[in-house]
Design an enzyme around this catalytic site. Structure first.
Site, PDB file in Angstrom:
ATOM      1  N   LEU A  13      65.422  15.935 -17.877  1.00 27.59           N
ATOM      2  CA  LEU A  13      65.951  14.660 -18.374  1.00 27.59           C
ATOM      3  C   LEU A  13      65.402  14.296 -19.747  1.00 27.59           C
ATOM      4  O   LEU A  13      66.147  13.868 -20.631  1.00 27.59           O
ATOM      5  CB  LEU A  13      65.624  13.539 -17.388  1.00 27.59           C
ATOM      6  CG  LEU A  13      66.490  13.418 -16.135  1.00 27.59           C
ATOM      7  CD1 LEU A  13      65.919  12.347 -15.215  1.00 27.59           C
ATOM      8  CD2 LEU A  13      67.930  13.097 -16.499  1.00 27.59           C
ATOM      9  N   GLU A  33      65.154  26.195 -22.403  1.00 28.57           N
ATOM     10  CA  GLU A  33      64.848  25.897 -21.001  1.00 28.57           C
ATOM     11  C   GLU A  33      64.881  27.208 -20.224  1.00 28.57           C
ATOM     12  O   GLU A  33      65.862  27.950 -20.285  1.00 28.57           O
ATOM     13  CB  GLU A  33      65.866  24.901 -20.434  1.00 28.57           C
ATOM     14  CG  GLU A  33      65.891  24.769 -18.919  1.00 28.57           C
ATOM     15  CD  GLU A  33      64.548  24.391 -18.317  1.00 28.57           C
ATOM     16  OE1 GLU A  33      64.108  25.091 -17.392  1.00 28.57           O
ATOM     17  OE2 GLU A  33      63.928  23.410 -18.798  1.00 28.57           O
ATOM     18  N   GLN A 113      69.445  13.124 -10.393  1.00 26.38           N
ATOM     19  CA  GLN A 113      69.052  13.769 -11.643  1.00 26.38           C
ATOM     20  C   GLN A 113      69.926  14.971 -11.959  1.00 26.38           C
ATOM     21  O   GLN A 113      70.272  15.211 -13.115  1.00 26.38           O
ATOM     22  CB  GLN A 113      67.582  14.190 -11.554  1.00 26.38           C
ATOM     23  CG  GLN A 113      67.037  14.834 -12.817  1.00 26.38           C
ATOM     24  CD  GLN A 113      65.536  15.002 -12.774  1.00 26.38           C
ATOM     25  OE1 GLN A 113      64.840  14.287 -12.066  1.00 26.38           O
ATOM     26  NE2 GLN A 113      65.017  15.944 -13.535  1.00 26.38           N
ATOM     27  N   TYR A 205      74.226   3.214   7.746  1.00 22.51           N
ATOM     28  CA  TYR A 205      72.887   2.633   7.743  1.00 22.51           C
ATOM     29  C   TYR A 205      72.527   2.014   6.394  1.00 22.51           C
ATOM     30  O   TYR A 205      71.442   1.440   6.239  1.00 22.51           O
ATOM     31  CB  TYR A 205      71.857   3.694   8.133  1.00 22.51           C
ATOM     32  CG  TYR A 205      72.060   4.182   9.544  1.00 22.51           C
ATOM     33  CD1 TYR A 205      71.706   3.395  10.632  1.00 22.51           C
ATOM     34  CD2 TYR A 205      72.636   5.426   9.788  1.00 22.51           C
ATOM     35  CE1 TYR A 205      71.915   3.838  11.932  1.00 22.51           C
ATOM     36  CE2 TYR A 205      72.844   5.884  11.089  1.00 22.51           C
ATOM     37  CZ  TYR A 205      72.487   5.076  12.148  1.00 22.51           C
ATOM     38  OH  TYR A 205      72.698   5.503  13.437  1.00 22.51           O
ATOM     39  N   ASP A 290      56.861  13.941 -18.611  1.00 24.89           N
ATOM     40  CA  ASP A 290      55.756  14.316 -17.729  1.00 24.89           C
ATOM     41  C   ASP A 290      54.662  15.086 -18.457  1.00 24.89           C
ATOM     42  O   ASP A 290      53.522  15.109 -18.004  1.00 24.89           O
ATOM     43  CB  ASP A 290      56.279  15.149 -16.560  1.00 24.89           C
ATOM     44  CG  ASP A 290      56.991  14.305 -15.504  1.00 24.89           C
ATOM     45  OD1 ASP A 290      56.975  13.070 -15.629  1.00 24.89           O
ATOM     46  OD2 ASP A 290      57.562  14.893 -14.562  1.00 24.89           O
TER      47      ASP A 290
END
Length: 510
Positions: A13, A33, A113, A205, A290
């Protein structure tokens, strides 16, 4: 040897966001990547209105399904979905002074994601980004002029790439950060847990509006949530590997019934930690996402959303420096602005109930801040802001800031040429001077920046309220940075508007 102004390492992301924001600003960018695409086990799902504001500017927000206005992420402690429900736990205590003002033209989004990443990738490619999947960085060296990257494709072919700047968005283990010798501090590693991603018909639910469930049974504790597309994830409280039969049994216990079809998709292993890099840059390499800060998943969206705004903050500064309109010293403000935000969010996570029991002193003396302040009112203090002193709080609601330099420029609806726009739509491309008095216009023209005149170029429904939101008197002006934050403000008209604006812009561009 190939060359590029910016190399982005990591195609999650944050890396994709960096590539997208740079390409939108016309900066040629190569992204590498090592994986062929998104992880089959999505992680993030919730994206804040602020993130959607950033995506709106670059033409992506319209492709992301929004959540309804007023939606809030609700969590309940339950025996199981079909069993007894005990109580709900709020993310933030109820605030009797909660504002009813509209802070943004955007709502948030709840999309997995692995559904959002392709949207970012496609838009970045449309804008000219060079995205190379199945390409691994095997070595990086930098000098005073840039970085040299050795790359290897999946087929074994190797190449060398020279970049003026490098963005390391290579995850929480970040080989680049480790190679640079940048340490981390914070609450630290909390625990490692396993999960299973599955598909089951459980929408019934969700009718009560609760989407997160803390499962509590004798001998069984787990966390269950939905990705909103028929997929659910069950996160165990331990690092134990389980076979398929055991996973099915555990999913059945969490649901509270075994008569529904369940498709197991994949499993995952998660390290929950809270660690902030000791610095967000080294030479011409910048850490984002991160790689710069790991934060445990939270209802505040403090993980992925923080990383996406890292990329946004860095992109405009790189664009300015590469264009030669700002000195490289502007890049020092990336660490000065974004690292305190990471620490603020680190503190706020452990001050709240979801992680308070695991704070280990990380939230001692920390006051829980208003959600709107955290979302729309974080404050930047750096050399790229004039007038944000240490006496100011780290965050406040937009109406409390009232156009304070260092805060995000406020949202208000205006009419421009018969089109209804948010004031936010006027920003993010370049520097913008917003004022009511025409005597500011020659100064802006002289400096080559855009000027928006209230009452002429844009017609607010309530001119006085817009002036108040910006904290201006009738002759004042506000200088908005290319990321939509207030860089400088003159509350009223100075004797020499041209000189004042010239000095301010020079100082901000360093």
């Amino acid at each position: 040897m190939e060359t590029t102004p910016v190399l982005v390492v990591g195609g999650g992301l944050v890396g994709l966001s960096a590539s997208l924001f740079l390409a939108w600003r016309g900066i040629p960018t190569v992204l590498v990547e090592r994986h062929p695409g998104s992880s089959p086990h999505p992680r993030a799902i919730g994206y804040t209105p602020r993130t959607l504001e950033l995506l709106r500017a670059v033409g992506v927000a319209g492709r992301v399904p929004p959540i309804p206005p007023g939606f809030r992420l609700r969590r309940a402690r339950v025996e199981s979905l079909a069993g007894k429900w005990f109580e709900e736990s709020p993310w933030t205590p109820e605030n009797a002074r909660k504002s009813t003002l509209e802070y943004s033209p955007c709502t948030g989004a709840a999309v997995a994601q692995d559904r959002l990443e392709p949207l970012l990738r496609d838009r970045a490619l449309e804008l000219g980004a060079d995205i190379r999947l199945e390409t691994e960085l095997i070595r990086l060296e930098q000098d005073a002029e840039g970085g040299t990257a050795w790359l290897r494709r999946r087929d074994g072919a190797e190449s060398t790439l020279r970049a003026a700047y490098v963005i390391a968005a290579d995850g929480h283990r970040s080989p680049i950060r480790e190679a640079l010798g940048i340490g981390r501090t914070g609450r630290g590693h909390m625990r490692t847990v396993r999960s299973v991603l599955f598909r089951a018909p459980l929408d019934a639910y969700l009718e009560a509006g609760v989407t997160q469930f803390q499962i509590e049974q004798e001998g069984f504790s787990a966390f269950l949530t939905t990705y909103g597309d028929g997929r659910w994830v069950l996160i165990f409280s331990d690092d134990q590997q389980r076979d398929e039969a055991t996973l099915r049994a555990m999913v059945g216990k969490a649901i509270g019934r075994t008569d529904l079809p369940v498709e197991l998709i994949t499993t995952g292993r998660w390290e929950l930690s809270a660690l902030i890099a000791d610095r967000f840059s080294s030479g011409r390499v910048f850490l984002a996402g991160d790689a710069a800060h790991t934060l445990p998943p939270s209802r505040g969206g403090y993980g992925a959303n923080t990383g996406i705004e890292d990329a946004h903050n860095l992109a405009w500064k790189l664009a300015e420096v590469l264009a030669g309109t700002s000195t490289p010293a502007l890049l020092d403000t990336y660490d000065a602005e974004r690292r305190p935000i990471a620490w603020l969010r680190h503190q706020q996570i452990f001050a709240r109930n979801d992680y308070k029991a695991e704070a280990a002193g990380a939230s001692e003396g920390v006051r829980i801040l208003d959600d709107d302040a955290m979302e729309f009112g974080q404050l930047y203090r750096s050399a790229a802001v004039l007038g944000a002193g240490d006496d100011l709080p780290p965050a406040a609601r937009p109406e409390e800031w009232a156009g304070q330099p260092g805060a995000r420029a406020p949202h208000a609806w205006v009419d421009r040429g018969g089109e209804r726009l948010s004031t936010l739509d006027l920003f993010q491309r370049g520097w913008v001077l917003i004022a009511e008095d025409e005597r500011w216009l020659p100064a802006a023209k002289h400096l080559g920046i855009e000027a928006v005149r209230i009452g002429v170029d844009v017609l607010p429904s309530e001119p006085e309220s817009l002036r108040k939101a910006l904290g201006l008197e009738q002759g004042g002006a506000s200088l908005i940075r290319p990321d939509g934050y207030v860089g400088w403000r003159s509350v009223d008209l100075p004797e020499d508007p041209r000189g004042a604006l010239t000095d301010a812009l020079a100082a901000l561009r360093r």
